[in-house]
Write a protein that holds these residues in place. Structure first.
Motif, mmCIF file in Angstrom:
data_model
loop_
_atom_site.group_PDB
_atom_site.id
_atom_site.type_symbol
_atom_site.label_atom_id
_atom_site.label_comp_id
_atom_site.label_asym_id
_atom_site.label_seq_id
_atom_site.Cartn_x
_atom_site.Cartn_y
_atom_site.Cartn_z
ATOM 1 N N ILE A 80 0.820 -1.214 0.000
ATOM 2 C CA ILE A 80 0.000 0.000 0.000
ATOM 3 C C ILE A 80 0.858 1.270 0.000
ATOM 4 O O ILE A 80 0.332 2.372 -0.063
ATOM 5 N N TYR A 81 2.196 1.137 0.056
ATOM 6 C CA TYR A 81 3.076 2.299 0.220
ATOM 7 C C TYR A 81 3.762 2.741 -1.074
ATOM 8 O O TYR A 81 3.996 3.930 -1.279
ATOM 9 N N ASP A 82 4.124 1.769 -1.902
ATOM 10 C CA ASP A 82 4.972 2.046 -3.075
ATOM 11 C C ASP A 82 4.207 2.887 -4.094
ATOM 12 O O ASP A 82 3.337 2.385 -4.793
ATOM 13 N N GLY A 83 4.555 4.188 -4.162
ATOM 14 C CA GLY A 83 3.823 5.125 -5.019
ATOM 15 C C GLY A 83 2.898 5.998 -4.186
ATOM 16 O O GLY A 83 3.196 7.171 -3.927
ATOM 17 N N PRO A 84 1.764 5.447 -3.709
ATOM 18 C CA PRO A 84 0.779 6.242 -2.963
ATOM 19 C C PRO A 84 1.364 7.052 -1.804
ATOM 20 O O PRO A 84 0.899 8.160 -1.527
ATOM 21 N N TYR A 85 2.385 6.529 -1.142
ATOM 22 C CA TYR A 85 2.945 7.284 -0.014
ATOM 23 C C TYR A 85 3.425 8.667 -0.462
ATOM 24 O O TYR A 85 3.221 9.661 0.235
ATOM 25 N N GLY A 86 4.014 8.732 -1.648
ATOM 26 C CA GLY A 86 4.506 10.018 -2.147
ATOM 27 C C GLY A 86 3.380 10.988 -2.471
ATOM 28 O O GLY A 86 3.554 12.213 -2.365
ATOM 29 N N ILE A 87 2.224 10.451 -2.879
ATOM 30 C CA ILE A 87 1.059 11.310 -3.180
ATOM 31 C C ILE A 87 0.442 11.819 -1.882
ATOM 32 O O ILE A 87 0.191 13.022 -1.708
ATOM 33 N N VAL A 88 0.209 10.872 -0.945
ATOM 34 C CA VAL A 88 -0.401 11.223 0.342
ATOM 35 C C VAL A 88 0.497 12.214 1.093
ATOM 36 O O VAL A 88 0.030 13.226 1.621
#
Lengths: 411, 411
Positions: free
Chosen positions: A91-99
């Motif tokens: 759930i972190y790879d990618g989305p963390y940077g957006i959130v």
């Protein structure tokens, strides 16, 4: 500075909320470019950005932008990452940077109000190459290097054409005759490390100075397939025997060379791959990475010579085919310097390091002053439902981004 | 002695005639146990044997016997081989021993008339294990070691039960309460070498003294799967790195040990087998053969110790699973002596050697004085449409068999 507990809670809540779009019954998140789940995720993010008062728009291909307008609207500081995932990813790879981007902009807006320059967060359409044989579709469209002709003929693993999937999700090609945007003054991407250096060194934040270059090879060793019982050892041209020496020697050489060189033999195959047949062929891959191009070139030369030497000794035929040759990408020293300085000022537990994995930042770097921030990955795991970063480290990453964006957009 | 040119012509003609039953559109011959093609071949052979004046019968399971009656009908000298083939096999492996047997008996009958003892040729039902997961079904039923219970639950690769295929082809189980036949005084099998020793040493005939024993192992090395870019060399537990050293060392040890030891790593696999992932697992097989059991045992101990030592050095976990342990099978020294003496008398260009491959003879040997004769295999190729033996060598093999059967049945 922002309250760590609150930031940790908000970040993890938003990541879990976003992970519902593409939750895979087989585990983890599967959110492939232009899929139903991908469309849902982008529209949910759009709604969130709008609720936070940002100016929101999609570009033609489906990159989603949310902007906090600055006094000078000709200059933009961009942050964000990619919204797509691999099959059964975390759930972190990618989305963390957006959130992290949205939370950082909210914090800055509430605390400091209107910035000097625009601050923009982007949820990029695609980075992983998991659905179609094409990577970095999102970032390459922003900087203008993606070409319609490169994807017009490609299909996904089910045979669905790229163009059809794109149109069904409501998007299309950008106008390649138009110049790409020229307002971008910096890009800062926050991402999980996907390695275990930060965890091992007990650091919460990585300040990335460069992304490694890499070369990939397929080595094919051809000997002679023979009966395992009736062929005396001295009669054999055993491809696996030769390959085993090559693999052992080249990894040993990489270990001797030391950091930051890494070399991996990830795939290996014998033919015919039958227990009682001396293998006539052995095929293996080599992945070499380093932050310095010269080091990659000279190591490549060394292992090529070694492989050819072993091949000759064994009386087999060997071909070495290089099918990837990507240069290292240095991050912008000025932006890196600003970020590191700010991490120091804010007392963050950080480490200056390189990235061994590829990221959207490498697409931006030739066009926009670019930098990256890492947070730890538990046991280095990524592309897996077990991907995990402790909430307090997620918060530290957001804090580092807040510091960076403040310096870049308010000063 | 028989005319070589005539024998060569007859042998190759009969082999080509037999190869029509099971000619595979994809190449070579596919004649699997109890298939339509198999039934056709057995019935065609039955007709040929009958035309040659032999007493012909099938046993319950489908082994076909043709007998030239002797004065003493209580004693039988048996020759022959198996009629089944692998998928896309050659025309020699198996059938050559049957054709040679019929031609040899014809020659002896024409030249010397009624023998002292019966001479019998057998076309055995099955040896290869290519359709069902069971090998030596033919010979094991003759000596009485095949058990109904071993095949009652097995099916072929299409799911057809063994029992159903057997019944459809017109055969059934033997009566296991009955003693196996006790008239067999010798068994002599003629077969292609399936190796290149005879070819390399320019010999036409091999007199086999023993069939190698073999052990087979699966070795599973467990390290840690990691990202190929973000995991420094010093952090890795690379299963393929450890396995490459094991494979190289154990094959090097086998080469040092020298003939007749052979060792093969035929299968190797990495997991997850992805170019940019450090492999968490490596699995490979080992096949060890030697004519001496003690040599097999001590070599097994040596390589096990070496594998465990390397495993420890690399910090990986390794399991070694032995799933086959077959003892060497010596041929009967008296029969071998008779054959060799006769080859010498007849001026044949022969070599005393062992068999590195398994054969029906190893099933007979514990019950019946058994010997084997080999003819060369071009480049050692077998189980392949390219399988080839020069017609003049085929004739030499038949001549050697004629000599052997004469000594065993007429004296």
């Amino acid at each position: 500075m922002a309250d760590q507990k609150m930031l940790a809670k908000e970040t993890i809540e938003k990541l879990e909320w976003l992970s519902q779009f593409g939750k895979d019954p087989e585990g983890g998140v599967t959110r492939l470019l232009y899929s139903k789940e991908w469309v849902q995720a982008q529209h949910a993010l759009k709604e969130w950005m709008e609720n936070e008062g940002l100016d929101v728009h999609f570009d033609e291909v489906g990159n989603l932008f949310g902007t906090l307008k600055g006094k000078n609207t000709d200059e933009t500081i961009l942050t964000g990452s990619h919204v797509d995932s691999v099959k059964n990813g975390g759930i972190y790879d990618g989305p963390y940077g957006i959130v992290a981007g949205i939370l950082a902009i909210n914090y800055l807006n509430e605390k400091y109000g209107e910035p000097l320059r625009n601050i923009e967060v982007v949820s990029m359409a695609e980075e992983e190459g998991s659905r179609f044989p094409y990577t970095f579709w999102g970032s390459k469209n922003i900087v203008g290097t993606a070409k319609r002709s490169e994807v017009e003929q490609i299909t996904d693993f089910k045979g669905v054409p790229f163009v059809e999937a794109m149109k069904e999700s409501g998007f299309g090609f950008r106008d390649e005759s138009k110049e790409p945007r020229n307002d971008l003054k910096a890009f800062v991407e926050v991402h999980i490390e996907q390695g275990s250096v930060l965890e091992t060194e007990h650091k919460s934040v990585g300040v990335v100075t460069s992304i490694v270059g890499q070369r990939r090879f397929t080595v094919e060793v051809t000997g002679e397939a023979n009966h395992a019982g009736t062929t005396p050892m001295g009669y054999r041209k055993d491809a696996v025997y030769a390959a085993s020496q090559m693999v052992f020697d080249l990894i040993s050489m990489a270990r001797k060379a030391g950091d930051p060189l890494v070399t991996t033999v990830g795939k290996i195959e014998a033919q015919p791959n039958i227990v009682n047949v001396v293998p006539g062929k052995a095929i293996f891959t080599i992945d070499v990475r380093h932050t310095d191009k010269d080091a990659i070139v000279s190591f490549t030369e060394e292992i090529t010579a070694k492989i050819n030497e072993i091949s000759k000794e064994h009386g087999v035929e060997t071909t070495i085919n290089m099918w990837m040759d990507a240069d290292p990408v240095p991050m912008d020293p000025k932006v890196v310097g600003i970020i590191e300085q700010k991490c120091k000022e804010n007392g963050l537990n950080y480490k200056v390091m390189h990235s061994g994995a590829g990221h959207d930042s490498q697409i931006f770097a030739p066009f926009v002053p670019t930098a990256m921030l890492f947070v730890p990955s538990l046991k280095g795991i990524s592309h897996n439902p077990a991907e995990y970063t402790a909430p307090e480290d997620l918060a530290e990453g957001v804090k580092a981004l807040i510091g960076a964006l403040y310096e870049l957009a308010y000063k």
